[in-house]
Design an enzyme around this catalytic site. Structure first.
Site, PDB file in Angstrom:
ATOM      1  N   GLY A  96       0.809  -1.213   0.000  1.00  0.00           N
ATOM      2  CA  GLY A  96       0.000   0.000   0.000  1.00  0.00           C
ATOM      3  C   GLY A  96       0.838   1.257   0.000  1.00  0.00           C
ATOM      4  O   GLY A  96       0.514   2.244   0.664  1.00  0.00           O
ATOM      5  N   ALA A  97       1.932   1.256  -0.790  1.00  0.00           N
ATOM      6  CA  ALA A  97       2.916   2.336  -0.701  1.00  0.00           C
ATOM      7  C   ALA A  97       2.688   3.468  -1.690  1.00  0.00           C
ATOM      8  O   ALA A  97       3.519   4.364  -1.781  1.00  0.00           O
ATOM      9  CB  ALA A  97       4.324   1.764  -0.904  1.00  0.00           C
ATOM     10  N   ASN A  98       1.568   3.448  -2.403  1.00  0.00           N
ATOM     11  CA  ASN A  98       1.349   4.515  -3.394  1.00  0.00           C
ATOM     12  C   ASN A  98       0.700   5.756  -2.783  1.00  0.00           C
ATOM     13  O   ASN A  98       0.618   6.799  -3.430  1.00  0.00           O
ATOM     14  CB  ASN A  98       0.499   4.008  -4.557  1.00  0.00           C
ATOM     15  CG  ASN A  98      -0.865   3.508  -4.124  1.00  0.00           C
ATOM     16  OD1 ASN A  98      -0.967   2.389  -3.632  1.00  0.00           O
ATOM     17  ND2 ASN A  98      -1.899   4.314  -4.279  1.00  0.00           N
ATOM     18  N   SER A  99       0.247   5.673  -1.535  1.00  0.00           N
ATOM     19  CA  SER A  99      -0.391   6.836  -0.901  1.00  0.00           C
ATOM     20  C   SER A  99      -0.264   6.726   0.612  1.00  0.00           C
ATOM     21  O   SER A  99       0.144   5.695   1.144  1.00  0.00           O
ATOM     22  CB  SER A  99      -1.873   6.918  -1.296  1.00  0.00           C
ATOM     23  OG  SER A  99      -2.584   5.783  -0.799  1.00  0.00           O
ATOM     24  N   GLY A 100      -0.617   7.825   1.295  1.00  0.00           N
ATOM     25  CA  GLY A 100      -0.716   7.820   2.746  1.00  0.00           C
ATOM     26  C   GLY A 100       0.584   7.512   3.457  1.00  0.00           C
ATOM     27  O   GLY A 100       1.678   7.872   3.017  1.00  0.00           O
ATOM     28  N   ILE A 101       0.458   6.809   4.584  1.00  0.00           N
ATOM     29  CA  ILE A 101       1.609   6.467   5.405  1.00  0.00           C
ATOM     30  C   ILE A 101       2.605   5.633   4.610  1.00  0.00           C
ATOM     31  O   ILE A 101       3.819   5.800   4.734  1.00  0.00           O
ATOM     32  CB  ILE A 101       1.155   5.695   6.661  1.00  0.00           C
ATOM     33  CG1 ILE A 101       0.266   6.576   7.535  1.00  0.00           C
ATOM     34  CG2 ILE A 101       2.357   5.220   7.468  1.00  0.00           C
ATOM     35  CD1 ILE A 101      -0.460   5.806   8.613  1.00  0.00           C
ATOM     36  N   GLY A 102       2.088   4.722   3.790  1.00  0.00           N
ATOM     37  CA  GLY A 102       2.961   3.861   2.997  1.00  0.00           C
ATOM     38  C   GLY A 102       3.862   4.647   2.067  1.00  0.00           C
ATOM     39  O   GLY A 102       5.053   4.347   1.929  1.00  0.00           O
ATOM     40  N   SER A 225      -3.145  -0.640  15.018  1.00  0.00           N
ATOM     41  CA  SER A 225      -3.848   0.557  15.473  1.00  0.00           C
ATOM     42  C   SER A 225      -4.259   0.378  16.928  1.00  0.00           C
ATOM     43  O   SER A 225      -4.496  -0.742  17.384  1.00  0.00           O
ATOM     44  CB  SER A 225      -5.089   0.799  14.617  1.00  0.00           C
ATOM     45  OG  SER A 225      -5.890   1.822  15.188  1.00  0.00           O
ATOM     46  N   TYR A 258     -12.779  -3.615  11.246  1.00  0.00           N
ATOM     47  CA  TYR A 258     -11.457  -2.984  11.215  1.00  0.00           C
ATOM     48  C   TYR A 258     -10.709  -3.255  12.518  1.00  0.00           C
ATOM     49  O   TYR A 258      -9.535  -3.638  12.511  1.00  0.00           O
ATOM     50  CB  TYR A 258     -11.620  -1.477  10.995  1.00  0.00           C
ATOM     51  CG  TYR A 258     -10.318  -0.717  10.994  1.00  0.00           C
ATOM     52  CD1 TYR A 258      -9.498  -0.701   9.868  1.00  0.00           C
ATOM     53  CD2 TYR A 258      -9.893  -0.018  12.128  1.00  0.00           C
ATOM     54  CE1 TYR A 258      -8.284  -0.017   9.878  1.00  0.00           C
ATOM     55  CE2 TYR A 258      -8.686   0.672  12.144  1.00  0.00           C
ATOM     56  CZ  TYR A 258      -7.895   0.675  11.014  1.00  0.00           C
ATOM     57  OH  TYR A 258      -6.704   1.360  11.022  1.00  0.00           O
TER      58      TYR A 258
END
Length: 317
Positions: A96-102, A225, A258
């Site tokens: 998931g490295a294309n946005s956000g924390i990643g 989380s 979640y």
């Protein structure tokens, strides 16, 4: 010292001394001109200087080492924490490295020399993220590969494709997640939040475990989380009820799904560390911060509103 036109490293009153330490900041390189004089190139801002940029980061000789709690706090950035670290030769996979924390994680590690593989559901978005990182430093070692955690076949294909590169694997960051998603089943017949957030990563680590062992010292980082505290995977009599992990539609609540997936992350990371740490592979689960304003809340307008209202009081990307 402006009178003598030279740098004075000893404080005239306290006697404390400073020195240049660590590697050059990311994006900088040291070169030598035709006269044999050393100069420095800033590739990000496209400029050169004969002044060592590390002069801005001088340290005291024999300083008292600060504790971690003193050194970093809620305002620390990834770039500050990695300052002076050389990750050349390290291979990292981030889901998931294309946005956000990643993305912020991938960028920070790449700008400090690591070879980073962005494991993304959309290869197009992954390649866009790669170009953004290369725009900051053209020598960054970054690559996007397809990984859809909602498909166990895709996880297997990703692992096989990675192994075919004959690379080591020093850091595996299980970051990708969905939040507040409506009920749906994956192609494997499992509830999507559970599979994307936990089971897909669980399977990925199993498939890459041999590479991690061979690359030791290595580490697995699972982004969990604090919300893992607000759920159980037990029935009313206190026994483990695995049917809660992939519930039918009538028993599904997005927030609980979640929370349960994050609890699974935590339990998995703890057990993984127990089994693999004797072999040089550590595992840690992390809480990144409450309600960081990323795209994770996009599935429902109510969550988007809550995140927007909380944005001034929480950590930024």
């Amino acid at each position: 010292s402006h009178l003598e036109e030279k740098t004075q490293w000893e404080h005239p009153k306290s006697g404390k001394r400073k020195r240049v330490a660590g590697d050059l900041p990311y994006g900088w390189e040291q070169e030598t001109d035709e006269n044999g004089q050393v100069y420095f190139v800033d590739h990000i801002n496209k400029r050169t200087t004969y002044l060592d940029p590390r002069l801005a980061f001088t340290v005291e000789d024999n300083p008292v080492k600060p504790t971690t709690r003193q050194k970093y706090d809620g305002n620390s950035t990834a770039m500050e924490i990695l300052q002076g670290r050389d990750l050349s030769g390290k291979v990292v996979i981030i889901t998931g490295a294309n946005s956000g924390i990643g993305f912020e994680t991938a960028k920070s590690l790449a700008l400090h020399g690591a070879c980073v593989i962005l494991a993304c559901r959309s290869l197009a978005r992954g390649n866009d993220a790669v170009q953004r990182i290369l725009g900051e430093w053209h020598k960054a070692k970054v690559e996007a590969m397809t990984l859809d955690l909602a498909s166990l076949q895709s996880v297997q294909q990703f692992a096989e494709a990675f192994k075919s590169k004959n690379l080591s694997l020093h850091i595996l960051i299980c970051n990708a997640a969905v939040f507040g998603a409506p009920w749906s089943l994956t192609e494997d017949g499992l509830e999507s939040t559970f599979q994307v957030n936990h089971l897909g990563h669980f399977y990925l680590v199993q498939l890459l475990e041999d590479v991690l062992r061979q690359s030791s010292p290595a580490r697995v980082v699972v982004v969990s989380s604090e919300s893992h505290r607000f759920t159980e995977i037990k029935d009313s009599s206190g026994k483990l009820d695995f049917s809660l992990l992939s519930p039918p539609k009538k028993e599904y609540w997005a927030m609980l799904a979640y929370n349960r997936s994050k609890l699974c992350n935590l339990l998995f990371s703890n057990e993984l560390n127990r089994r693999l740490s004797p072999h040089g592979v550590t595992s840690n689960s992390v809480h990144p911060g409450n309600m960081i304003y990323s795209s994770i809340h996009r599935n429902w307008w109510v969550y988007t509103l809550l995140f927007t209202l909380a944005r001034p009081f929480t950590k930024s990307m």
